[in-house]
Scaffold this motif. Structure first.
Motif, mmCIF file in Angstrom:
data_model
loop_
_atom_site.group_PDB
_atom_site.id
_atom_site.type_symbol
_atom_site.label_atom_id
_atom_site.label_comp_id
_atom_site.label_asym_id
_atom_site.label_seq_id
_atom_site.Cartn_x
_atom_site.Cartn_y
_atom_site.Cartn_z
ATOM 1 N N ASP A 9 38.351 43.570 48.272
ATOM 2 C CA ASP A 9 39.461 44.634 47.676
ATOM 3 C C ASP A 9 39.328 44.575 46.161
ATOM 4 O O ASP A 9 39.374 43.643 45.589
ATOM 5 C CB ASP A 9 40.944 44.493 48.438
ATOM 6 C CG ASP A 9 41.635 45.795 47.887
ATOM 7 O OD1 ASP A 9 40.793 46.798 48.147
ATOM 8 O OD2 ASP A 9 42.647 45.821 47.917
ATOM 9 N N HIS A 11 41.188 46.838 42.720
ATOM 10 C CA HIS A 11 42.111 47.951 42.353
ATOM 11 C C HIS A 11 42.276 47.976 40.858
ATOM 12 O O HIS A 11 41.925 46.860 40.139
ATOM 13 C CB HIS A 11 43.649 47.343 42.808
ATOM 14 C CG HIS A 11 43.806 48.023 44.203
ATOM 15 N ND1 HIS A 11 44.267 49.177 44.616
ATOM 16 C CD2 HIS A 11 43.988 46.965 45.017
ATOM 17 C CE1 HIS A 11 44.498 48.967 46.068
ATOM 18 N NE2 HIS A 11 44.416 47.800 46.348
ATOM 19 N N HIS A 43 45.293 42.799 51.234
ATOM 20 C CA HIS A 43 44.436 43.865 51.888
ATOM 21 C C HIS A 43 42.946 43.060 52.011
ATOM 22 O O HIS A 43 42.195 43.486 53.076
ATOM 23 C CB HIS A 43 43.847 44.769 50.724
ATOM 24 C CG HIS A 43 45.414 45.740 50.116
ATOM 25 N ND1 HIS A 43 45.391 46.629 49.284
ATOM 26 C CD2 HIS A 43 46.629 45.546 50.616
ATOM 27 C CE1 HIS A 43 46.751 47.022 49.182
ATOM 28 N NE2 HIS A 43 47.415 46.545 50.287
HETATM 29 MG MG MG Z 1 43.851 47.610 48.307
#
Ligand code: MG
Length: 158
Positions: A9, A11, A43
């Motif tokens: 993941d 971000h 995540h």
């Molecule tokens: Mg995420």
């Protein structure tokens, strides 16, 4: 039978957002832009568990268009995926996680992260490895514009 899964993941970081990783609130001037709380550790871990069971990905189970997941505590996602795994006869054996973040330094928070994840997964903290790396100034992580996480999980079935 044992099966492996991996998850990833990333971000984008922005000023004025809270930084929460593995359900630990970390003092920081920047945090992830995200629909949920942007906890990239949770995540990636969810995707790794789903991958071990070939149950798809987070986007399929928790679509970001769905208002139910807005500002969600991502520990809830982990809990839900653990119960999906259990439904498929799976239990986590161990996990290994690497977090890429330029700053702040995460070493003071690693023990709490391991304890939180172990609690969510129903295993001992000794079975949960969390490692942190900066990116030597390279790329979006190194430039302080992103937080990135990789997770590998071993799941025992039956
Ligand atoms: Mg995420």
């Amino acid at each position: 039978m044992q099966r492996i899964g991996q998850g990833y993941d990333i971000h984008r970081l922005a000023e004025g957002r809270g930084l929460r990783l593995a359900c630990v609130d970390i003092p920081s001037t920047r945090g992830p832009l995200a629909h949920s709380d942007g906890d990239a550790v949770c995540h990636a871990l969810c995707d790794a568990m789903l991958g071990a069971a070939a149950l798809g990905d987070m986007g399929r189970h928790f679509p970001s268009e769905d208002a139910r997941w807005r500002d969600m505590d991502s520990g809830e996602f982990v809990k839900q995926v653990v119960s999906m795994l259990a439904g498929a006869g799976g239990k986590v054996v161990n996990v290994d996680i690497t977090i890429g973040l330029e700053s702040p330094r995460l070493s003071p928070f690693i023990a709490d992260m391991r304890r939180n994840l172990a609690g969510l997964l129903g295993c001992e903290p000794e079975a949960v490895s969390v490692k942190a790396k900066s990116a030597d100034g390279l790329g979006p992580v190194g430039e302080g514009d992103a937080v990135e996480t990789r997770a590998v999980v071993l799941v025992s079935f039956g």
